[in-house]
Design a protein around this motif. Structure first.
Motif, PDB file in Angstrom:
ATOM      1  N   ASP A  37       1.169  -1.746  -0.022  1.00 24.50           N
ATOM      2  CA  ASP A  37       0.473  -0.010  -0.580  1.00 24.50           C
ATOM      3  C   ASP A  37       1.034   1.094  -0.020  1.00 24.50           C
ATOM      4  O   ASP A  37       0.390   2.218  -0.670  1.00 24.50           O
ATOM      5  CB  ASP A  37      -0.851  -0.289   1.261  1.00 24.50           C
ATOM      6  N   SER A  38       2.259   1.014   0.618  1.00 24.75           N
ATOM      7  CA  SER A  38       2.907   2.580   1.188  1.00 24.75           C
ATOM      8  C   SER A  38       3.320   2.630  -0.652  1.00 24.75           C
ATOM      9  O   SER A  38       3.792   3.789  -1.222  1.00 24.75           O
ATOM     10  CB  SER A  38       4.011   2.004   1.799  1.00 24.75           C
ATOM     11  N   GLY A  39       4.128   1.606  -0.730  1.00 18.70           N
ATOM     12  CA  GLY A  39       4.695   1.549  -2.431  1.00 18.70           C
ATOM     13  C   GLY A  39       3.953   1.805  -3.526  1.00 18.70           C
ATOM     14  O   GLY A  39       4.482   2.356  -4.705  1.00 18.70           O
ATOM     15  N   ARG A  40       2.635   1.436  -3.534  1.00 13.68           N
ATOM     16  CA  ARG A  40       1.829   1.767  -5.138  1.00 13.68           C
ATOM     17  C   ARG A  40       1.115   3.068  -4.693  1.00 13.68           C
ATOM     18  O   ARG A  40       0.990   3.745  -5.801  1.00 13.68           O
ATOM     19  CB  ARG A  40       0.218   0.644  -4.734  1.00 13.68           C
ATOM     20  N   ARG A  41       1.236   4.018  -3.538  1.00 13.27           N
ATOM     21  CA  ARG A  41       1.064   5.757  -4.186  1.00 13.27           C
ATOM     22  C   ARG A  41       1.284   6.243  -4.232  1.00 13.27           C
ATOM     23  O   ARG A  41       3.544   6.119  -4.038  1.00 13.27           O
ATOM     24  CB  ARG A  41       0.409   5.733  -2.097  1.00 13.27           C
TER      25      ARG A  41
END
Length: 58
Positions: free
Chosen positions: A19-23
């Motif tokens: 989730d943090s990487g896709r933002r």
């Protein structure tokens, strides 16, 4: 998931860091890629692009 020739981190949906990487910088967009690949070098970018092409990912 392993990407041949890729030395960076790879995150799949459900992984803690996905989730943090896709933002991205545009918080109005909510992308949900099949994989998040954190390239550590230009060679990693090449390996990720080749793997995406091989697996039919956009």
């Amino acid at each position: 998931m392993r990407i041949h020739g890729f030395s960076g981190l790879v995150h799949l949906p459900g992984d803690e860091a996905y989730d943090s990487g896709r933002r991205g910088w545009n918080l109005a967009a909510d992308p949900r890629p099949a994989v998040v690949a954190e390239a550590a070098s230009a060679a990693d970018v090449r390996a990720a692009v080749l793997a995406a092409r091989e697996h039919g990912l956009p």
